[in-house]
Design an enzyme around this catalytic site. Structure first.
Site, PDB file in Angstrom:
ATOM      1  N   HIS A 269      37.369 -11.866   5.330  1.00 22.11           N
ATOM      2  CA  HIS A 269      37.276 -10.406   5.256  1.00 22.11           C
ATOM      3  C   HIS A 269      36.994 -10.029   3.802  1.00 22.11           C
ATOM      4  CE1 HIS A 269      37.945  -6.322   6.614  1.00 22.11           C
ATOM      5  NE2 HIS A 269      38.598  -6.120   5.482  1.00 22.11           N
TER       6      HIS A 269
ATOM      7  N   GLY B  35      23.930 -13.858   7.777  1.00 20.12           N
ATOM      8  CA  GLY B  35      24.484 -15.215   7.786  1.00 20.12           C
ATOM      9  C   GLY B  35      24.489 -15.923   6.446  1.00 20.12           C
ATOM     10  N   SER B  36      24.684 -15.181   5.351  1.00 16.71           N
ATOM     11  CA  SER B  36      24.719 -15.888   4.061  1.00 16.71           C
ATOM     12  C   SER B  36      25.968 -16.760   3.941  1.00 16.71           C
ATOM     13  CB  SER B  36      24.617 -14.904   2.890  1.00 16.71           C
ATOM     14  OG  SER B  36      25.792 -14.146   2.754  1.00 16.71           O
ATOM     15  N   ASN B  37      27.082 -16.327   4.514  1.00 17.87           N
ATOM     16  CA  ASN B  37      28.275 -17.192   4.519  1.00 17.87           C
ATOM     17  C   ASN B  37      28.049 -18.417   5.396  1.00 17.87           C
ATOM     18  OD1 ASN B  37      30.803 -16.241   3.019  1.00 17.87           O
ATOM     19  ND2 ASN B  37      29.969 -14.340   3.877  1.00 17.87           N
TER      20      ASN B  37
HETATM   21  C1  GAR Z   1      30.662 -10.726   4.672  1.00 19.34           C
HETATM   22  O1  GAR Z   1      30.894  -9.993   3.483  1.00 19.34           O
HETATM   23  C2  GAR Z   1      31.941 -10.829   5.471  1.00 19.34           C
HETATM   24  O2  GAR Z   1      33.100 -10.926   4.708  1.00 19.34           O
HETATM   25  C3  GAR Z   1      31.913  -9.541   6.221  1.00 19.34           C
HETATM   26  O3  GAR Z   1      30.574  -9.352   6.587  1.00 19.34           O
HETATM   27  C4  GAR Z   1      29.741  -9.937   5.596  1.00 19.34           C
HETATM   28  C5  GAR Z   1      28.737 -10.847   6.300  1.00 19.34           C
HETATM   29  O4  GAR Z   1      27.764 -11.292   5.409  1.00 19.34           O
HETATM   30  N1  GAR Z   1      32.798  -9.590   7.338  1.00 19.34           N
HETATM   31  C6  GAR Z   1      33.508  -8.548   7.736  1.00 19.34           C
HETATM   32  O5  GAR Z   1      33.427  -7.457   7.220  1.00 19.34           O
HETATM   33  C7  GAR Z   1      34.439  -8.822   8.922  1.00 19.34           C
HETATM   34  N2  GAR Z   1      35.397  -7.782   9.057  1.00 19.34           N
HETATM   35  P1  GAR Z   1      26.850 -12.541   5.770  1.00 19.34           P
HETATM   36  O6  GAR Z   1      26.256 -12.285   7.159  1.00 19.34           O
HETATM   37  O7  GAR Z   1      25.794 -12.574   4.722  1.00 19.34           O
HETATM   38  O8  GAR Z   1      27.729 -13.760   5.760  1.00 19.34           O
END
Ligand code: GAR
Length: 196
Positions: free
Chosen positions: A104, A12-14
């Protein structure tokens, strides 16, 4: 107020960067975080920002009605997928037409589709010898990564780039652009005429 639900499956960093950006925003508010994974790291970010965390079980996702009930309960206007690894059922895309965004970690339509998520994407980009990668922010329909692309940011791969180093660079782009693109989408599409 435009009320956002974040869907996330992992660390969940985003989600954290979105929560931080909108924590005292005049028009946009994150109201709930939803996950298919009851122990996802994003749960800690939800707790840190005092936002309710809701787990969707496989049955909830199959029936859709429990998902819709949660979104109704929190009066959600816009769903933001941030590392959400499950397909969005058509019952949800129909009810939230043009109101579901995804990020993405590559330049769609390349390196998208089922199985193309997280590190799989960066490994495929490096293996293919691509010179460029980046991020795509797009609308969500019932097919993986096929909705209209709203925004892309680009990154030129360096000599000796590895999937790990590429992932780190792409993540920086994601954290910077995703909250700002969500804001722009809300101002342009959902609350035209309102801006900060
Ligand atoms: C992110 O890089 C996002 O773009 C990707 O998963 C990661 C989640 O990181 N999403 C996909 O690949 C969707 N097809 P996070 O949990 O640290 O936000």
């Amino acid at each position: 107020m435009q009320r956002i639900a974040i869907f996330a499956s992992g660390r969940g960093s985003n989600a954290a960067s979105i929560l931080e950006y909108f924590k005292s925003h005049p028009v946009i508010q994150v109201v709930v975080i939803c996950s298919n994974n009851p122990t996802a790291g994003v749960k800690e970010h939800a707790a840190h920002y005092g936002i309710p965390f809701v787990h969707f079980s496989p049955e909830d996702r199959k029936n859709v009605e429990p998902m819709l009930e949660v979104l109704k309960r929190y009066s959600v206007d816009l769903i933001v997928l941030a590392g959400y690894m499950k397909l969005i059922p058509s019952g949800l895309t129909q009810n939230f037409d043009a109101r579901i965004l995804n990020i993405h970690p590559a330049l769609l339509p390349k390196f998208g589709g089922k199985g193309m998520y997280g590190m799989n994407v960066h490994k495929a980009v490096v293996k293919a010898g691509e010179q460029e990668s980046g991020i795509s922010i797009h609308l969500v329909n019932e097919h993986y990564d096929e909705g209209d692309v709203l925004f892309q940011a680009f990154y030129s791969l360096k000599e000796g780039e590895t999937p790990d180093s590429l992932a780190a660079e792409v993540l920086k782009l994601e954290h910077y652009h995703y909250p700002r693109q969500i804001e722009e989408y809300v101002f342009d599409q959902l609350e035209p005429g309102v801006s900060n």
